[in-house]
Write an enzyme that holds these catalytic residues in place. Sequence first.
Site, mmCIF file in Angstrom:
data_model
loop_
_atom_site.group_PDB
_atom_site.id
_atom_site.type_symbol
_atom_site.label_atom_id
_atom_site.label_comp_id
_atom_site.label_asym_id
_atom_site.label_seq_id
_atom_site.Cartn_x
_atom_site.Cartn_y
_atom_site.Cartn_z
ATOM 1 N N LYS A 83 0.821 -1.218 0.000
ATOM 2 C CA LYS A 83 0.000 0.000 0.000
ATOM 3 C C LYS A 83 0.851 1.262 0.000
ATOM 4 O O LYS A 83 0.458 2.264 -0.574
ATOM 5 C CB LYS A 83 -0.941 0.013 1.209
ATOM 6 C CG LYS A 83 -2.080 -0.989 1.074
ATOM 7 C CD LYS A 83 -3.211 -0.652 2.028
ATOM 8 C CE LYS A 83 -4.359 -1.627 1.856
ATOM 9 N NZ LYS A 83 -5.429 -1.389 2.835
ATOM 10 N N LYS A 139 -7.793 -9.589 -9.023
ATOM 11 C CA LYS A 139 -8.881 -9.718 -8.050
ATOM 12 C C LYS A 139 -10.032 -8.772 -8.377
ATOM 13 O O LYS A 139 -9.782 -7.654 -8.836
ATOM 14 C CB LYS A 139 -8.348 -9.357 -6.647
ATOM 15 C CG LYS A 139 -8.333 -10.530 -5.686
ATOM 16 C CD LYS A 139 -7.648 -10.180 -4.387
ATOM 17 C CE LYS A 139 -8.617 -9.728 -3.324
ATOM 18 N NZ LYS A 139 -8.013 -9.649 -1.987
ATOM 19 N N LYS A 174 -13.009 -2.913 -5.933
ATOM 20 C CA LYS A 174 -13.864 -1.723 -6.009
ATOM 21 C C LYS A 174 -13.170 -0.589 -6.728
ATOM 22 O O LYS A 174 -13.805 0.354 -7.175
ATOM 23 C CB LYS A 174 -14.313 -1.287 -4.614
ATOM 24 C CG LYS A 174 -13.263 -1.322 -3.545
ATOM 25 C CD LYS A 174 -13.934 -1.327 -2.165
ATOM 26 C CE LYS A 174 -12.955 -1.772 -1.100
ATOM 27 N NZ LYS A 174 -13.622 -2.136 0.147
#
Length: 359
Positions: free
Chosen positions: A116, A220, A223
């Site tokens: 991240k 994957k 969103k």
Amino acid sequence: MAEFQPRVFSGVQPTGNLHLGNYLGAVSRWVPLQDRMPTIFCVVDSHAITAGFPDPIELSEATREVTAAYMAAGIDPNKSIIFNQSQVREHMELAWIFNCVARMGWLNRMTQFKEKAGKNKENASVGLFAYPNLMAADILAYRGTHVPVGDDQKQHLELTRDIATKFNNDFGDRIKELGIGVPNPTPSPELPEQLYFPITEPMIAGPATRIMSLRDGTKKMSKSDPSDLSRINLTDDADTIAKKVRKAKTDPDALPSEVGGLEERPEADNLVGIFAALDGSSKEDVLKTFGGQQFSAFKPALAELAVTKLSPMTDEMRRLKEDKAQIDAVLKDGAEKASAIAEPVLKDVRKIIGFLDVR
Ligand code: TRP
């Protein structure tokens, strides 16, 4: 207490739309646990600010939306505690204490932080680095014993176990002296006889529940994918669900009769996996029925199954989203019940550490 009360704790971050991957990989698996042991399901809004503050209006809307998704998926507020993390201050207080238990070296190993933070580690928030300590605090403020999560959270749960182990050890004598420990259920040389925190059991979802993008079977379902066709959102209506299945990427071959034949065919593998997950069967079973058939036959069957299984939930989700008063009432009640468990735990923890209580 003679032994730890079994207790499930899990959570989802309120960021962006929830989709089929969140449902099949997480929330749907929580539903049956409600009848087996006490369960707490949290909307982790305090985690949602670690990668930058979202728009404030969107953050509160997303908090309600995740709550609506929990309920539409079958999490029953009469059986489970449902609340948003920031309402129970004990999470923050315990996280600070865990900041002082966990070692820099432990957190430096966290792969999710590395992913991240990316190249610019110097500019990542301190909160993003300390995030796993807050997650440990979420669980241990309730002395949670079981945590159902996806396999991407495995390392964070190991850290939770390390924090509990170190705290139990560092304060072993004090815990015993105060008479607030629980006999260690699995005696081992690593742990004292009396524990204050349980060593949490991870309940990790296998790769079968990993749902991939409908546009690219190697990524994957997410969103943040710019293409809405890549995912089925939990707010999509029946027509949209059917359309997205029809438009899902495939390859030109017929379906194989054996699971081995799905190797190197990520899109086919994903669609067969989605069928199996929705149907509560296995890929083997799906291929027994559809092996040898073309996607032109399989896709309509998958679309029909997806609509039948998902649209009652997505309809309920859209209804609940409009009913803010109902959602807020559920969260308020949940926060009160959660506080009633976490407050005495923090009282104990302050006493164990030696924080002077004069009030
Ligand atoms: N870190 C988890 C995720 O991103 C969310 C989470 C926060 C969580 N606190 C938790 C999950 C406690 C389980 C238990 O998916």
